[in-house]
Design a protein around this motif. Sequence first.
Motif, mmCIF file in Angstrom:
data_model
loop_
_atom_site.group_PDB
_atom_site.id
_atom_site.type_symbol
_atom_site.label_atom_id
_atom_site.label_comp_id
_atom_site.label_asym_id
_atom_site.label_seq_id
_atom_site.Cartn_x
_atom_site.Cartn_y
_atom_site.Cartn_z
ATOM 1 N N VAL A 112 0.868 -1.167 0.000
ATOM 2 C CA VAL A 112 0.000 0.000 0.000
ATOM 3 C C VAL A 112 0.912 1.226 0.000
ATOM 4 O O VAL A 112 1.709 1.416 0.915
ATOM 5 N N LEU A 113 0.822 2.022 -1.047
ATOM 6 C CA LEU A 113 1.625 3.238 -1.185
ATOM 7 C C LEU A 113 0.767 4.441 -0.824
ATOM 8 O O LEU A 113 -0.326 4.617 -1.359
ATOM 9 N N GLU A 114 1.275 5.261 0.086
ATOM 10 C CA GLU A 114 0.552 6.464 0.485
ATOM 11 C C GLU A 114 1.486 7.664 0.354
ATOM 12 O O GLU A 114 2.599 7.646 0.877
ATOM 13 N N ILE A 115 1.039 8.678 -0.361
ATOM 14 C CA ILE A 115 1.834 9.896 -0.545
ATOM 15 C C ILE A 115 1.001 11.081 -0.070
ATOM 16 O O ILE A 115 -0.156 11.231 -0.474
ATOM 17 N N ARG A 116 1.583 11.912 0.783
ATOM 18 C CA ARG A 116 0.882 13.087 1.288
ATOM 19 C C ARG A 116 1.725 14.336 1.058
ATOM 20 O O ARG A 116 2.934 14.338 1.330
ATOM 21 N N ALA A 117 1.094 15.378 0.553
ATOM 22 C CA ALA A 117 1.784 16.653 0.385
ATOM 23 C C ALA A 117 2.121 17.213 1.760
ATOM 24 O O ALA A 117 1.296 17.160 2.686
ATOM 25 N N GLY A 118 3.317 17.761 1.900
ATOM 26 C CA GLY A 118 3.743 18.334 3.181
ATOM 27 C C GLY A 118 3.872 19.841 3.084
ATOM 28 O O GLY A 118 3.005 20.520 2.523
ATOM 29 N N THR A 119 4.969 20.377 3.600
ATOM 30 C CA THR A 119 5.190 21.819 3.568
ATOM 31 C C THR A 119 5.386 22.286 2.135
ATOM 32 O O THR A 119 6.032 21.613 1.328
ATOM 33 N N GLY A 120 4.813 23.429 1.807
ATOM 34 C CA GLY A 120 4.999 23.976 0.471
ATOM 35 C C GLY A 120 3.722 24.268 -0.276
ATOM 36 O O GLY A 120 3.761 24.665 -1.446
ATOM 37 N N GLY A 121 2.571 24.056 0.348
ATOM 38 C CA GLY A 121 1.304 24.433 -0.270
ATOM 39 C C GLY A 121 1.036 23.709 -1.579
ATOM 40 O O GLY A 121 1.199 22.492 -1.691
ATOM 41 N N GLU A 122 0.613 24.478 -2.593
ATOM 42 C CA GLU A 122 0.256 23.898 -3.895
ATOM 43 C C GLU A 122 1.448 23.214 -4.550
ATOM 44 O O GLU A 122 1.301 22.205 -5.236
ATOM 45 N N GLU A 123 2.646 23.776 -4.345
ATOM 46 C CA GLU A 123 3.837 23.171 -4.938
ATOM 47 C C GLU A 123 4.094 21.787 -4.341
ATOM 48 O O GLU A 123 4.503 20.852 -5.037
ATOM 49 N N ALA A 124 3.831 21.618 -3.043
ATOM 50 C CA ALA A 124 3.982 20.314 -2.405
ATOM 51 C C ALA A 124 2.993 19.308 -2.995
ATOM 52 O O ALA A 124 3.320 18.134 -3.189
ATOM 53 N N ALA A 125 1.780 19.780 -3.280
ATOM 54 C CA ALA A 125 0.769 18.907 -3.883
ATOM 55 C C ALA A 125 1.182 18.493 -5.289
ATOM 56 O O ALA A 125 0.968 17.346 -5.712
ATOM 57 N N LEU A 126 1.781 19.410 -6.041
ATOM 58 C CA LEU A 126 2.266 19.084 -7.380
ATOM 59 C C LEU A 126 3.407 18.065 -7.305
ATOM 60 O O LEU A 126 3.496 17.144 -8.126
ATOM 61 N N PHE A 127 4.257 18.230 -6.301
ATOM 62 C CA PHE A 127 5.363 17.284 -6.114
ATOM 63 C C PHE A 127 4.838 15.901 -5.720
ATOM 64 O O PHE A 127 5.343 14.879 -6.184
ATOM 65 N N ALA A 128 3.795 15.874 -4.886
ATOM 66 C CA ALA A 128 3.181 14.599 -4.512
ATOM 67 C C ALA A 128 2.657 13.877 -5.756
ATOM 68 O O ALA A 128 2.802 12.655 -5.896
ATOM 69 N N ALA A 129 2.070 14.638 -6.677
ATOM 70 C CA ALA A 129 1.585 14.051 -7.930
ATOM 71 C C ALA A 129 2.757 13.537 -8.773
ATOM 72 O O ALA A 129 2.657 12.481 -9.422
#
Length: 354
Positions: A112-129
């Motif tokens: 089971v792979l889980e990825i969560r955006a951390g510090t960095g706001g929208e940029e962190a979410a883009l990195f998570a993707a």
Amino acid sequence: MDDKLRNKLQDISERHEELGEMLCAPEVVENTARFLAASREHAELRPVAEAFTRFMQAEAGLAEARELLADPDMRELAEDDVTRLQDELTGLESELQRLLLPKDPNDSKNVVLEIRAGTGGEEAALFAADLWRMYSRYAERMGWSMDLMSASEASAGGLREVTGMIRGKNVYANLKFESGVHRVQRVPATESQGRIHTSAATVAIMPEAEEVDVHVSESDIRLDVMRASGAGGQHVNTTDSKVRLTHIPTGIAVECQQEKSQTKNREIAMVLLRSRLLDLEIQKYEAERAAQRKSQVGSGDRSEKVRTYNYPQDRITDHRINLTRHNLGAFMDGDVGDLITALRAYDEAERLRP
């Protein structure tokens, strides 16, 4: 090679030979359960038995070559053989010690792979993707399947959180050292002045837990159902299909709204819950092991910064083994095998240390 190791290898070799004979016996062939058990054990012992056979052959060859050193006509040839066979024996002994290392019982499990955006706001979410795509591409390269279990999208197109199941051969063995904080340094698309920002995402790799691995009592679970939200079709906001399971003793909560059926969402949520409970036990064990040996790869601490992806310098650095490589574009496209191999080799070397 010391006598204790030699005796252990001799016992394994004899057992491997015994199992080979058993698999040809009619009474074993006719007993499916016994045949399968013997086949599995025979396959597990084969790499050790074969390596030990090569070691014994090289050892016999070395003894013959040393005898030829006394012959002036054969001395030069014998010296070359002695050097070659000594090197071969050293390599085989190291291989045998590695093969005898205790196997992680979870290595063959799905993940089971889980990825969560951390510090960095929208940029962190883009990195998570980006990380989700990276692991997806690596799974393709390895011939694994990867299924989305749940996802929460960010407004800029990234992922605040995403969970998936990766199925295939030895998935956990290859991915278990990916857990931790992954940091990215780059100029975000929204940055007008070209400044480099640092953002982060957390990766969790959890072996898929079945009921035999983790027993969860129904009395320890609180079930909440609610209307699904976000993308998903006509069932969204019309049926109570979203499921949240809370494990009361630990406080661990999981949610699923991917399917239209509440029953299917509950089944997926149970897989997630069992996997998180198993992962919790693994983290406790790894933390205890880390206290005894500080330099190992896995510490059980998910807040540990494990890797930095630096776009301006086109480099990836794994901080646990101080390894840096370049060609970040290929790496983010799933070409991560060499780094994963290095992490596994480092872990094996640490476990071989006295």
